[in-house]
Design an enzyme around this catalytic site. Sequence first.
Site, PDB file in Angstrom:
ATOM      1  CB  CYS A  54     -29.458  31.847  30.065  1.00  0.00           C
ATOM      2  SG  CYS A  54     -27.669  31.622  30.261  1.00  0.00           S
TER       3      CYS A  54
ATOM      4  CB  CYS B  49     -24.581  32.428  24.067  1.00  0.00           C
ATOM      5  SG  CYS B  49     -23.733  32.182  25.648  1.00  0.00           S
TER       6      CYS B  49
ATOM      7  CE1 TYR C 213     -23.231  28.871  21.459  1.00  0.00           C
ATOM      8  CE2 TYR C 213     -21.503  30.245  20.522  1.00  0.00           C
ATOM      9  CZ  TYR C 213     -21.941  29.358  21.488  1.00  0.00           C
ATOM     10  OH  TYR C 213     -21.089  28.962  22.485  1.00  0.00           O
TER      11      TYR C 213
ATOM     12  N   GLY D 239     -31.040  26.914  29.253  1.00  0.00           N
ATOM     13  CA  GLY D 239     -30.858  27.992  30.192  1.00  0.00           C
ATOM     14  C   GLY D 239     -29.620  27.842  31.065  1.00  0.00           C
TER      15      GLY D 239
ATOM     16  CB  CYS E 287     -27.972  10.581  21.141  1.00  0.00           C
ATOM     17  SG  CYS E 287     -27.943  12.390  21.167  1.00  0.00           S
TER      18      CYS E 287
ATOM     19  CB  CYS F 193     -34.721  15.401  20.921  1.00  0.00           C
ATOM     20  SG  CYS F 193     -33.002  15.864  20.572  1.00  0.00           S
ATOM     21  CG  ASP F 194     -31.390  20.271  24.232  1.00  0.00           C
ATOM     22  OD1 ASP F 194     -32.218  21.024  24.770  1.00  0.00           O
ATOM     23  OD2 ASP F 194     -30.193  20.561  24.094  1.00  0.00           O
TER      24      ASP F 194
ATOM     25  CB  CYS G 204     -21.675   9.051  10.013  1.00  0.00           C
ATOM     26  SG  CYS G 204     -22.551  10.600   9.712  1.00  0.00           S
TER      27      CYS G 204
ATOM     28  CB  CYS H 157     -23.098  15.205   4.587  1.00  0.00           C
ATOM     29  SG  CYS H 157     -22.614  13.743   3.639  1.00  0.00           S
TER      30      CYS H 157
END
Length: 420
Positions: A23, A27, A29, A74, A286, A307-308, A358, A387
């Site tokens: 990227c 950033c 985080y 990215g 999701c 998964c990401d 949830c 939670c």
Amino acid sequence: MSIHPGNAPSTFHLMAKPTGPVCNLACKYCFYREKESLYPGSHFRMSANVLDAYIKQLLMFQQSPEVCVAWQGGEPTLMGLDFFQSSIELVKKYKRPGQQATYTLQTNGTRVDDVWCAFFKNNNFLIGLSIDGPPDLHDAYRVNKGGKGSFKQVKKAWELLQKHGVDTNILCAVHAANASHPLGVYRFFRDELQARFLQFIPIVERLAPGSSLQVENGQPGMQGEKRSTFERENQLVSPRSVKPEQYGHFLIDIFDAWVHYDVGKVFVQAFDSALAGWCGFPANVCIFQETCGLSLVLEHNGDVYSCDHFVVPDHRLGNIMVTPLLELVSASCQIRFGLDKRDRLPDNCRGCDVRFVCHGECPRNRFLKSVSDETENCSGGNLNYLCAGYKMFFHHIDRPMRAMATLLRQQRAPAEIMQM
């Protein structure tokens, strides 16, 4: 590996990362930058061969008439416009009769100009633009590699996208800098940007025990101190992360403004998903579905991951240049991964009154091994870090959600709740 027709999904979502984690921003985080270590020496550019295989197999193995070609990073625009034009041509080449393709791209906006916007408009792209609120809140963490904020560039991108009439939604990360300003963030999007489609994504940034970031932010180890289990586990979350109750209040304050003034005018992903739950339908995102495993990631070299948020060696399913995509999506380990979301719920989630909406949220956030309240038992699995915030939020919205669900069953508009 063989395909078992009974296990093969009729449709799935594949998020392609043509530049991997690379990227032009830094950033603070971002959880994906560290993925560079998975591919030492890589140039992190998707080749023409991988692009061809991706588009061909994506269209071949989807049974639904509409297929989403999704790009993320990215920063995907680093690939250049010609790369994406090639992807459009490949879709035209490989799509079956009657099959339609939709295009989405998530961007930080810093490279978007009139030429990009014209391309997006001409090809009906849906653009997700990352903005964390007004300048001071956005620039707290969304900085370039020199440490300077990116707000001015992103604001310009938003204006250009609107000028060209590009379908756009906003992805806002919720973190320590903006979580205490929910109405300021919401009103900025609604009134100043006149945005109508919003996503609020909580930042939960895990840290290893003894992390230097903890010490730098005044959170050294707690040896000898008596703290609740929750507080001890909380050491594994960076100071940039949103706190559970803080996130709950953030959603509540925005919901209260939305339900009084903006139903049917502004669409907030978390609220739409919640309403689906109260109507008895599966969530449209999701993290709130009972099981997962149908939203996978394609890396720049053709590797497919579960998964990401699980782009780690243990969740690498294989490579589309070696194994057909459908075999990877249908792999027994991936099916187990998706079912584990339901089957490994902690005990106190199983009897929770908001489980229907949830479902324990995303497994990536399930890392609290226990809680200080002895009346709650989490022996069945780890509790979700968020939670407490989700419980607050879902309990708070119960009455208006029931009312809107009733309106829908009567074939009336949910917006009528604003007149009640």
